[in-house]
Design a protein around this motif. Structure first.
Motif, mmCIF file in Angstrom:
data_model
loop_
_atom_site.group_PDB
_atom_site.id
_atom_site.type_symbol
_atom_site.label_atom_id
_atom_site.label_comp_id
_atom_site.label_asym_id
_atom_site.label_seq_id
_atom_site.Cartn_x
_atom_site.Cartn_y
_atom_site.Cartn_z
ATOM 1 N N TYR A 20 0.830 -1.205 0.000
ATOM 2 C CA TYR A 20 0.000 0.000 0.000
ATOM 3 C C TYR A 20 0.865 1.257 0.000
ATOM 4 O O TYR A 20 0.639 2.183 -0.785
ATOM 5 C CB TYR A 20 -0.916 -0.019 1.228
ATOM 6 C CG TYR A 20 -1.620 1.292 1.475
ATOM 7 C CD1 TYR A 20 -2.704 1.666 0.697
ATOM 8 C CD2 TYR A 20 -1.198 2.149 2.482
ATOM 9 C CE1 TYR A 20 -3.357 2.858 0.913
ATOM 10 C CE2 TYR A 20 -1.843 3.350 2.704
ATOM 11 C CZ TYR A 20 -2.919 3.706 1.918
ATOM 12 O OH TYR A 20 -3.549 4.898 2.142
ATOM 13 N N TYR A 22 3.963 1.568 -0.975
ATOM 14 C CA TYR A 22 4.686 1.652 -2.245
ATOM 15 C C TYR A 22 3.793 2.224 -3.341
ATOM 16 O O TYR A 22 4.206 3.091 -4.101
ATOM 17 C CB TYR A 22 5.199 0.263 -2.647
ATOM 18 C CG TYR A 22 5.846 0.245 -4.009
ATOM 19 C CD1 TYR A 22 7.109 0.782 -4.192
ATOM 20 C CD2 TYR A 22 5.187 -0.280 -5.111
ATOM 21 C CE1 TYR A 22 7.707 0.781 -5.443
ATOM 22 C CE2 TYR A 22 5.771 -0.283 -6.361
ATOM 23 C CZ TYR A 22 7.035 0.246 -6.527
ATOM 24 O OH TYR A 22 7.610 0.263 -7.764
ATOM 25 N N ARG A 23 2.568 1.754 -3.408
ATOM 26 C CA ARG A 23 1.648 2.257 -4.435
ATOM 27 C C ARG A 23 1.315 3.727 -4.215
ATOM 28 O O ARG A 23 1.213 4.486 -5.177
ATOM 29 C CB ARG A 23 0.376 1.419 -4.459
ATOM 30 C CG ARG A 23 0.602 0.052 -5.044
ATOM 31 C CD ARG A 23 -0.673 -0.717 -5.131
ATOM 32 N NE ARG A 23 -0.440 -2.000 -5.780
ATOM 33 C CZ ARG A 23 -1.383 -2.880 -6.008
ATOM 34 N NH1 ARG A 23 -2.628 -2.630 -5.641
ATOM 35 N NH2 ARG A 23 -1.104 -4.011 -6.598
ATOM 36 N N GLN A 24 1.129 4.140 -2.962
ATOM 37 C CA GLN A 24 0.847 5.544 -2.685
ATOM 38 C C GLN A 24 2.046 6.407 -3.078
ATOM 39 O O GLN A 24 1.885 7.467 -3.671
ATOM 40 C CB GLN A 24 0.516 5.746 -1.213
ATOM 41 C CG GLN A 24 -0.815 5.174 -0.797
ATOM 42 C CD GLN A 24 -1.988 5.849 -1.446
ATOM 43 O OE1 GLN A 24 -2.518 5.374 -2.441
ATOM 44 N NE2 GLN A 24 -2.405 6.946 -0.908
ATOM 45 N N LYS A 26 4.305 5.741 -5.293
ATOM 46 C CA LYS A 26 4.442 5.697 -6.742
ATOM 47 C C LYS A 26 3.510 6.704 -7.406
ATOM 48 O O LYS A 26 3.852 7.302 -8.425
ATOM 49 C CB LYS A 26 4.136 4.284 -7.230
ATOM 50 C CG LYS A 26 4.499 4.029 -8.664
ATOM 51 C CD LYS A 26 4.280 2.562 -9.000
ATOM 52 C CE LYS A 26 4.551 2.290 -10.461
ATOM 53 N NZ LYS A 26 4.268 0.895 -10.806
ATOM 54 N N LYS A 27 2.333 6.924 -6.809
ATOM 55 C CA LYS A 27 1.379 7.904 -7.329
ATOM 56 C C LYS A 27 1.742 9.326 -6.899
ATOM 57 O O LYS A 27 1.114 10.264 -7.341
ATOM 58 C CB LYS A 27 -0.028 7.607 -6.799
ATOM 59 C CG LYS A 27 -0.661 6.364 -7.347
ATOM 60 C CD LYS A 27 -2.074 6.287 -6.788
ATOM 61 C CE LYS A 27 -2.555 4.887 -6.632
ATOM 62 N NZ LYS A 27 -3.867 4.824 -6.007
ATOM 63 N N GLY A 28 2.698 9.462 -5.999
ATOM 64 C CA GLY A 28 3.075 10.776 -5.492
ATOM 65 C C GLY A 28 2.169 11.254 -4.386
ATOM 66 O O GLY A 28 2.058 12.456 -4.140
ATOM 67 N N GLN A 29 1.498 10.346 -3.711
ATOM 68 C CA GLN A 29 0.592 10.709 -2.639
ATOM 69 C C GLN A 29 1.175 10.313 -1.292
ATOM 70 O O GLN A 29 2.098 9.524 -1.203
ATOM 71 C CB GLN A 29 -0.759 10.015 -2.824
ATOM 72 C CG GLN A 29 -1.491 10.440 -4.067
ATOM 73 C CD GLN A 29 -2.804 9.689 -4.210
ATOM 74 O OE1 GLN A 29 -3.017 8.660 -3.588
ATOM 75 N NE2 GLN A 29 -3.686 10.214 -5.038
ATOM 76 N N GLY A 35 -6.770 11.411 -1.719
ATOM 77 C CA GLY A 35 -6.779 12.018 -3.040
ATOM 78 C C GLY A 35 -6.949 13.523 -2.990
ATOM 79 O O GLY A 35 -6.941 14.179 -4.014
ATOM 80 N N CYS A 44 -0.432 16.355 0.076
ATOM 81 C CA CYS A 44 -0.166 15.147 -0.719
ATOM 82 C C CYS A 44 0.195 15.518 -2.146
ATOM 83 O O CYS A 44 -0.403 16.396 -2.739
ATOM 84 C CB CYS A 44 -1.384 14.244 -0.726
ATOM 85 S SG CYS A 44 -1.848 13.680 0.918
ATOM 86 N N GLY A 45 1.154 14.828 -2.699
ATOM 87 C CA GLY A 45 1.543 15.033 -4.085
ATOM 88 C C GLY A 45 2.511 16.181 -4.290
ATOM 89 O O GLY A 45 2.867 16.514 -5.395
#
Length: 46
Positions: A20, A22-24, A26-29, A35, A44-45
């Protein structure tokens, strides 16, 4: 036998938490970021 089951459950929890995060990333979050919808000031981001 009980220690094996508890260890397997713990290993699965750690695996899914790392996946989880890692995926966050990777999205830059941020971890736990929803979101940043609705125009809220969110870090975030960035």
């Amino acid at each position: 036998m009980g220690n094996l089951i508890v260890g397997a459950i713990l290993a699965a929890c750690i695996f899914f938490a790392v996946r989880y995060l890692y995926r966050q990333a990777k999205k830059g979050q941020c971890a736990g970021c929803s979101g940043c919808k609705g125009g809220h000031d969110c870090h975030c981001g960035r």
